[in-house]
Design an enzyme around this catalytic site. Structure first.
Site, PDB file in Angstrom:
ATOM      1  N   ARG A 187      96.891 -69.706  46.004  1.00 35.34           N
ATOM      2  CA  ARG A 187      95.446 -69.983  46.047  1.00 35.34           C
ATOM      3  C   ARG A 187      94.697 -68.742  45.536  1.00 35.34           C
ATOM      4  O   ARG A 187      95.307 -67.754  45.131  1.00 35.34           O
ATOM      5  CB  ARG A 187      95.014 -70.329  47.472  1.00 35.34           C
ATOM      6  CG  ARG A 187      95.110 -69.165  48.423  1.00 35.34           C
ATOM      7  CD  ARG A 187      94.586 -69.498  49.815  1.00 35.34           C
ATOM      8  NE  ARG A 187      94.404 -68.275  50.563  1.00 35.34           N
ATOM      9  CZ  ARG A 187      94.544 -68.155  51.876  1.00 35.34           C
ATOM     10  NH1 ARG A 187      94.881 -69.200  52.593  1.00 35.34           N
ATOM     11  NH2 ARG A 187      94.345 -67.002  52.470  1.00 35.34           N
ATOM     12  N   ASN A 201     100.190 -59.574  43.817  1.00 39.28           N
ATOM     13  CA  ASN A 201      98.856 -60.028  44.251  1.00 39.28           C
ATOM     14  C   ASN A 201      98.814 -60.378  45.743  1.00 39.28           C
ATOM     15  O   ASN A 201      97.764 -60.296  46.366  1.00 39.28           O
ATOM     16  CB  ASN A 201      98.489 -61.255  43.394  1.00 39.28           C
ATOM     17  CG  ASN A 201      97.286 -61.990  43.914  1.00 39.28           C
ATOM     18  OD1 ASN A 201      96.157 -61.541  43.751  1.00 39.28           O
ATOM     19  ND2 ASN A 201      97.517 -63.128  44.569  1.00 39.28           N
ATOM     20  N   TYR A 253      94.039 -51.760  55.847  1.00 39.95           N
ATOM     21  CA  TYR A 253      93.900 -52.394  54.527  1.00 39.95           C
ATOM     22  C   TYR A 253      93.609 -51.342  53.459  1.00 39.95           C
ATOM     23  O   TYR A 253      94.226 -51.336  52.400  1.00 39.95           O
ATOM     24  CB  TYR A 253      92.787 -53.447  54.584  1.00 39.95           C
ATOM     25  CG  TYR A 253      92.595 -54.235  53.314  1.00 39.95           C
ATOM     26  CD1 TYR A 253      93.479 -55.260  52.970  1.00 39.95           C
ATOM     27  CD2 TYR A 253      91.535 -53.960  52.449  1.00 39.95           C
ATOM     28  CE1 TYR A 253      93.302 -55.999  51.800  1.00 39.95           C
ATOM     29  CE2 TYR A 253      91.347 -54.685  51.283  1.00 39.95           C
ATOM     30  CZ  TYR A 253      92.227 -55.707  50.966  1.00 39.95           C
ATOM     31  OH  TYR A 253      92.045 -56.432  49.802  1.00 39.95           O
ATOM     32  N   ALA A 276      94.229 -48.132  53.524  1.00 47.77           N
ATOM     33  CA  ALA A 276      95.401 -47.261  53.318  1.00 47.77           C
ATOM     34  C   ALA A 276      96.433 -47.984  52.440  1.00 47.77           C
ATOM     35  O   ALA A 276      97.027 -47.377  51.541  1.00 47.77           O
ATOM     36  CB  ALA A 276      96.015 -46.885  54.664  1.00 47.77           C
ATOM     37  N   LYS A 300      95.907 -50.270  50.181  1.00 41.11           N
ATOM     38  CA  LYS A 300      95.447 -50.408  48.792  1.00 41.11           C
ATOM     39  C   LYS A 300      95.371 -49.042  48.087  1.00 41.11           C
ATOM     40  O   LYS A 300      95.617 -48.950  46.879  1.00 41.11           O
ATOM     41  CB  LYS A 300      94.082 -51.115  48.764  1.00 41.11           C
ATOM     42  CG  LYS A 300      94.156 -52.584  49.237  1.00 41.11           C
ATOM     43  CD  LYS A 300      95.110 -53.410  48.392  1.00 41.11           C
ATOM     44  CE  LYS A 300      95.042 -54.883  48.704  1.00 41.11           C
ATOM     45  NZ  LYS A 300      95.924 -55.707  47.858  1.00 41.11           N
TER      46      LYS A 300
HETATM   47  P1  NAD Z   1      93.778 -65.078  49.469  1.00 38.79           P
HETATM   48  O1  NAD Z   1      93.927 -64.773  50.920  1.00 38.79           O
HETATM   49  O2  NAD Z   1      92.835 -66.161  49.073  1.00 38.79           O
HETATM   50  O3  NAD Z   1      95.203 -65.410  48.844  1.00 38.79           O
HETATM   51  C1  NAD Z   1      96.320 -64.619  49.136  1.00 38.79           C
HETATM   52  C2  NAD Z   1      97.574 -65.457  48.962  1.00 38.79           C
HETATM   53  O4  NAD Z   1      98.678 -64.623  49.316  1.00 38.79           O
HETATM   54  C3  NAD Z   1      97.614 -66.672  49.896  1.00 38.79           C
HETATM   55  O5  NAD Z   1      97.973 -67.827  49.172  1.00 38.79           O
HETATM   56  C4  NAD Z   1      98.664 -66.294  50.931  1.00 38.79           C
HETATM   57  O6  NAD Z   1      99.388 -67.410  51.455  1.00 38.79           O
HETATM   58  C5  NAD Z   1      99.567 -65.374  50.125  1.00 38.79           C
HETATM   59  N1  NAD Z   1     100.345 -64.465  50.969  1.00 38.79           N
HETATM   60  C6  NAD Z   1      99.925 -63.807  52.085  1.00 38.79           C
HETATM   61  N2  NAD Z   1     100.930 -63.103  52.604  1.00 38.79           N
HETATM   62  C7  NAD Z   1     102.001 -63.305  51.806  1.00 38.79           C
HETATM   63  C8  NAD Z   1     103.327 -62.829  51.824  1.00 38.79           C
HETATM   64  N3  NAD Z   1     103.750 -62.025  52.800  1.00 38.79           N
HETATM   65  N4  NAD Z   1     104.168 -63.222  50.843  1.00 38.79           N
HETATM   66  C9  NAD Z   1     103.747 -64.057  49.857  1.00 38.79           C
HETATM   67  N5  NAD Z   1     102.502 -64.549  49.806  1.00 38.79           N
HETATM   68  C10 NAD Z   1     101.635 -64.171  50.761  1.00 38.79           C
HETATM   69  O7  NAD Z   1      93.410 -63.685  48.791  1.00 38.79           O
HETATM   70  P2  NAD Z   1      92.639 -63.361  47.426  1.00 38.79           P
HETATM   71  O8  NAD Z   1      91.217 -63.128  47.770  1.00 38.79           O
HETATM   72  O9  NAD Z   1      92.998 -64.330  46.373  1.00 38.79           O
HETATM   73  O10 NAD Z   1      93.266 -61.919  47.125  1.00 38.79           O
HETATM   74  C11 NAD Z   1      94.281 -61.696  46.160  1.00 38.79           C
HETATM   75  C12 NAD Z   1      94.484 -60.217  46.004  1.00 38.79           C
HETATM   76  O11 NAD Z   1      93.271 -59.576  45.633  1.00 38.79           O
HETATM   77  C13 NAD Z   1      94.956 -59.500  47.279  1.00 38.79           C
HETATM   78  O12 NAD Z   1      95.849 -58.467  46.931  1.00 38.79           O
HETATM   79  C14 NAD Z   1      93.681 -58.911  47.827  1.00 38.79           C
HETATM   80  O13 NAD Z   1      93.923 -57.795  48.665  1.00 38.79           O
HETATM   81  C15 NAD Z   1      92.979 -58.532  46.543  1.00 38.79           C
HETATM   82  N6  NAD Z   1      91.545 -58.398  46.716  1.00 38.79           N
HETATM   83  C16 NAD Z   1      90.758 -59.468  47.047  1.00 38.79           C
HETATM   84  C17 NAD Z   1      89.405 -59.284  47.214  1.00 38.79           C
HETATM   85  C18 NAD Z   1      88.465 -60.412  47.565  1.00 38.79           C
HETATM   86  O14 NAD Z   1      87.273 -60.133  47.761  1.00 38.79           O
HETATM   87  N7  NAD Z   1      88.896 -61.647  47.658  1.00 38.79           N
HETATM   88  C19 NAD Z   1      88.841 -58.013  47.033  1.00 38.79           C
HETATM   89  C20 NAD Z   1      89.670 -56.954  46.705  1.00 38.79           C
HETATM   90  C21 NAD Z   1      91.022 -57.153  46.549  1.00 38.79           C
END
Ligand code: NAD
Length: 248
Positions: free
Chosen positions: A15, A89, A155, A157, A159
């Site tokens: 997702r 990701n 979180y 730390a 990243k």
């Molecule tokens: P999200 O929570 O919508 O999706 C994360 C996905 O990772 C989910 O489908 C979840 O099931 C999967 N996941 C979680 N733990 C897992 C594991 N142990 N093994 C395999 N899959 C796993 O998150 P997002 O917003 O799409 O974020 C994606 C990336 O971008 C992440 O690394 C997040 O830290 C980074 N990020 C997001 C934001 C934001 O504002 N959304 C901001 C900065 C960084």
């Protein structure tokens, strides 16, 4: 097609941002291994890719579990014979102030998935990339890994660790045509932000010069560029995608 015949694995692509990257990569001709810890989510992404005529395989694994990561890479290499593009990701967000962390569980979970998971996946991919003299690794960091945030010691730390890891691996990969870069998104509209109360979200938006949260496609378009041949001389870089929220 920018990624024709390339084999990619995107963790946590069931997702959100991962799904947007998976769709973008498949649309440019890559075979996409869609990893997620949640099998229903990864099959959902695969269905969407297949509907558009793309090539993909769903693979369920917890990136923070070494045995499962090894099995996942065995499957990728048995199925496709190579790995060209790895996007780390998958991550979790568990907000808590330090003085409220009564046990180490919270810290351990965040570091295991967000940082150790990146190490496990890169270590599994790197041997094949080295022998192919080709690789594109993209690690998802965060603006919070650069500037920190209230309630996010673990979180941020994790990243910040991803950023240091990215730069060091970039040194190691460069002579083998393996680029390693990080994307540091600002606030992107996904499930990850669902627990932020509306009032707080409005305050965040007020601090973003672009005046809006980011979309998953804002990130996917950069990931596609970094994964492509166009970015072959770019390595060890951290790209902020944050609507101007942080200007280093
Ligand atoms: P999200 O929570 O919508 O999706 C994360 C996905 O990772 C989910 O489908 C979840 O099931 C999967 N996941 C979680 N733990 C897992 C594991 N142990 N093994 C395999 N899959 C796993 O998150 P997002 O917003 O799409 O974020 C994606 C990336 O971008 C992440 O690394 C997040 O830290 C980074 N990020 C997001 C934001 C934001 O504002 N959304 C901001 C900065 C960084």
């Amino acid at each position: 097609m920018k990624l024709k015949n390339r084999v990619s694995l995107i963790t946590g692509s069931g997702r959100g941002i991962g799904r947007a990257m998976a769709l973008a990569f498949a649309a440019e001709g890559a075979t996409v291994f869609v990893n997620d810890i949640d099998a229903r989510e990864s099959s959902g992404t695969c269905e969407l890719i297949k509907k558009e005529g793309g090539s993909c395989f769903a693979v369920t694994a917890d990136v923070g579990n070494l045995d499962e990561v090894k099995e996942m890479f065995d499957y990728v290499l048995k199925t496709s014979g190579r790995i060209d593009i790895l996007v780390n990701n998958a991550a979790i967000l568990r907000d808590k102030t330090l003085h409220n962390m009564e046990t180490s569980q919270h810290w351990d979970d965040v570091i295991r998935i967000n940082l150790t998971g990146v190490f496990y996946c890169c270590r599994e991919a790197i041997t094949n990339m080295r022998s192919n003299n080709y690789g594109r690794i993209i690690n998802m960091a965060s603006v919070i890994g650069i500037c920190g945030n209230f309630g996010q010691t673990a979180y941020s730390a994790s990243k910040a660790g991803v950023i240091g890891f990215t730069k060091s691996l970039a040194h190691e990969g460069a002579s083998r045509n393996i680029t390693v870069n990080a994307i540091a998104p600002g606030f992107i509209e996904t499930e990850m932000l669902k627990d932020i109360p509306d009032g707080v979200k409005e305050k965040i938006i007020a601090r973003i010069p672009a005046g809006r949260l980011g979309s998953t496609s804002d990130i996917a378009s950069l990931a596609l560029f970094l994964a492509s041949g166009d970015a072959s001389y770019i390595t060890g870089q951290v790209y902020g995608v944050n609507g101007g929220y942080l200007m280093p």
